[in-house]
Design an enzyme around this catalytic site. Structure first.
Site, short mmCIF file in Angstrom:
data_model
loop_
_atom_site.label_atom_id
_atom_site.label_comp_id
_atom_site.label_asym_id
_atom_site.label_seq_id
_atom_site.Cartn_x
_atom_site.Cartn_y
_atom_site.Cartn_z
N CYS B 89 16.63 31.41 76.35
CA CYS B 89 16.55 30.00 76.72
C CYS B 89 15.85 29.83 78.08
CB CYS B 89 17.93 29.36 76.69
SG CYS B 89 17.84 27.58 76.66
N HIS B 171 20.47 30.49 71.56
CA HIS B 171 21.49 31.34 72.21
C HIS B 171 22.07 32.33 71.21
CE1 HIS B 171 21.79 29.34 76.16
NE2 HIS B 171 21.21 28.36 75.50
N GLU B 173 24.28 34.52 71.55
CA GLU B 173 25.73 34.78 71.69
C GLU B 173 26.54 33.90 70.74
OE1 GLU B 173 23.70 33.53 73.93
OE2 GLU B 173 24.61 31.98 75.18
#
Lengths: 226, 186
Positions: B89, B171, B173
Site C-alpha cells: 500500500c 493488504h 495481512e
C-alpha cells in the site's frame, strides 16, 4: 491526538481504549444503543451498563440511540461520531475490530467521510494470545451472551479464566468458532481493567437461555474500591 | 540459514497507535511461519540497519496518514538495495515515487476482486483473487516495472523487471497471508 472510542462495554472496546490511552488523549467513549437485539454492528446485551464503566474509568460517555436497522444504523453511527467530533473535538476514532471486515470497512468509510483518523489496535491479532493478554494485563471479563453451538448455559456470567480460554481454543479447533466471539458467537462485559479507577460489582443479574442462545443481563451493579 | 526480515514502519510517527494495525499483524504472520522480524520506523532505517537483514517489507499506513509522502527522500536507500523488497500500500507508493513514478489519488476501502495478469514468483499464475484495500492513493508504474495485477488505472501489483522488488496496493495481512509467506520464502 484526541480520540473517541466506539465503546460497547465488551472486552475488545475496553482493551482498544486502554491501548489507545497509552499515547493519546481519550476524549470520550461513544456508545450506540441499539433497539435491535440482532444488530449487525452493535453489541447489545448490557449496553446500558457502559455508563458505569465510563464512570469507573473517568472518561465522558456519549450515548447515541439507533433502531438497529441494517444499513440505517450506520447513519446513526455516523451521527454519533460527528456529535463526538463536535462536542469533544475528537480527531480520530478507535475500534475493537479484530477480523470483521464488515465492521472495519464501515467505520473506515464513516471516518473518511468525517475527515477523522481511524485506529483498530486489535486488527488481525491472534485471538487466543489476545485472550491471555487480557488476563495478564488485569482485565476481568465475563461472558454476557452466547449465540452458537456448543455454548452451554454454564458460560453465561462466567469469568474468562485460563480454563475457559483453553476451552475456547479447543472449540476453535473443533468448530472453527472465533475464540474472541467476533463472529457473533459470544458477547462479553468488562468488570475491571487497568484503566478502571474502581471496579464493578454485580449485585443482581438474570439469565435467559435456550438452544445454545442466551444472555446474562445485569440488573443491578455498583462501583467498589479496588 | 533463517531469513531475517526488516519491517519498515511507515506510520506518521514511531510507536504510533497505527503500528498495531499495519505492522504488528505482518510481524505475527511471518514469525508464526518461522521468519524472525524486526520493526524499524522508516526515519530510522539506515544502511547499517539494512545490513543485518535479508529482506525488507515497507508496511502500510492509516487512511489519513500521508506523512511518508513528504519524506520520499528518506527512502533513497531503496535504489541501491540489493535485497528482496515488498512494498504494501503506502510502501508500494513509496517504491513507485522512488523510481520515478507518481502517487495519484485513487481511494478504495474494502474487499475487491484483483485480477493477476502476469505470472510472478510472488503472486503466482494469472487468476482472480479477493483482496482488502484501504487507501486514498495509488501509484503509477515506473519505467522498467511490470504490471502484475490490475488492468485499469494504477497497477494493483508491480515488479521491477525480473528483480525481487514488488509493490502491492492491497493488504495481504487480511485474507491473503500466503503472499507474505511466499515473499519470505523467495
Amino acid at each position: 491526538m484526541k480520540l473517541g472510542v466506539l465503546f460497547s462495554g465488551g472486552k475488545d472496546s475496553v482493551f482498544a481504549c486502554w491501548r489507545a490511552r497509552e499515547k493519546n488523549d481519550i476524549a470520550c467513549l461513544i456508545t450506540v444503543v441499539s433497539e435491535n437485539a440482532d444488530s449487525y454492528m452493535f453489541h447489545t446485551p448490557n449496553i446500558r451498563c457502559t455508563k458505569l464503566q465510563a464512570e469507573a474509568m473517568g472518561i465522558p460517555l456519549l450515548s447515541w440511540p439507533t433502531r438497529g436497522e441494517k444499513e440505517a444504523e450506520l447513519e446513526d453511527l455516523m451521527a454519533a461520531v460527528a456529535a463526538a467530533r463536535d462536542q469533544y473535538g475528537i480527531q480520530g476514532v478507535v475500534t475493537g475490530a479484530i477480523e470483521s471486515v464488515y465492521q472495519a470497512v464501515r467505520v473506515q468509510r464513516i471516518c473518511r467521510c468525517l475527515d477523522l483518523w481511524c485506529f483498530n489496535p486489535l486488527w488481525q491479532i491472534n485471538q487466543i494470545d489476545y485472550l491471555r493478554q487480557l488476563r495478564s494485563f488485569g482485565f476481568r471479563v465475563i461472558i454476557s451472551g452466547v449465540y452458537a453451538y456448543p455454548f452451554e448455559e454454564s458460560w453465561l456470567g462466567a469469568e474468562l479464566t485460563e480454563e475457559r480460554i483453553q476451552s475456547l481454543a479447543g472449540l476453535q479447533e473443533k468448530y472453527k468458532i472465533n475464540p474472541s466471539g467476533e463472529g457473533g458467537e459470544l458477547e462479553t462485559f468488562v468488570l475491571d481493567g487497568p484503566l478502571f479507577k474502581k471496579k464493578i460489582e454485580i449485585l443482581k443479574a438474570s439469565l435467559s437461555y435456550a438452544y445454545y442462545r442466551g444472555q446474562y443481563i445485569i440488573e443491578e451493579m455498583r462501583l467498589v474500591e479496588k | 540459514m533463517i531469513c531475517r526480515i526488516l519491517l519498515a514502519d511507515l506510520c506518521y510517527k514511531k510507536n504510533s497507535l497505527s503500528r498495531f494495525e499495519f505492522v504488528h499483524p505482518i510481524r505475527e504472520i511471518l514469525e508464526r511461519s518461522g521468519f524472525p522480524c524486526k520493526i524499524c520506523h522508516y526515519l530510522e532505517v539506515t544502511d547499517n540497519v539494512l545490513a543485518s537483514y535479508d529482506k525488507v517489507i515497507l508496511c502500510g499506513t492509516a487512511l489519513k496518514d500521508n506523512a511518508y509522502m513528504e519524506q520520499i527522500e528518506s527512502f533513497s536507500w531503496l535504489k541501491d538495495l540489493n535485497k528482496p523488497t515488498l512494498g504494501i500500500c503506502a510502501g508500494m507508493q513509496v517504491i513507485s515515487a522512488s523510481f520515478g513514478g507518481s502517487i495519484v489519488p485513487q481511494p478504495a476501502i474494502g474487499l475487491n476482486m484483483i485480477e493477476i495478469i502476469r505470472s510472478s514468483p510472488l503472486l503466482g499464475e494469472p487468476r482472480q483473487i479477493e483482496g482488502y484495500h484501504l487507501h486514498n492513493f495509488a501509484a503509477t508504474l515506473p519505467e522498467g516495472f511490470l504490471r502484475l495485477a490490475g488492468r485499469n488505472d494504477a497497477p494493483v501489483a508491480f515488479q521491477r523487471g525480473t528483480l525481487p522488488l514488488y509493490g502491492i496496493l492491497f493488504h495481504p495481512e487480511v485474507r491473503n497471508r500466503w503472499i507474505l509467506e511466499r515473499f519470505a520464502n523467495l
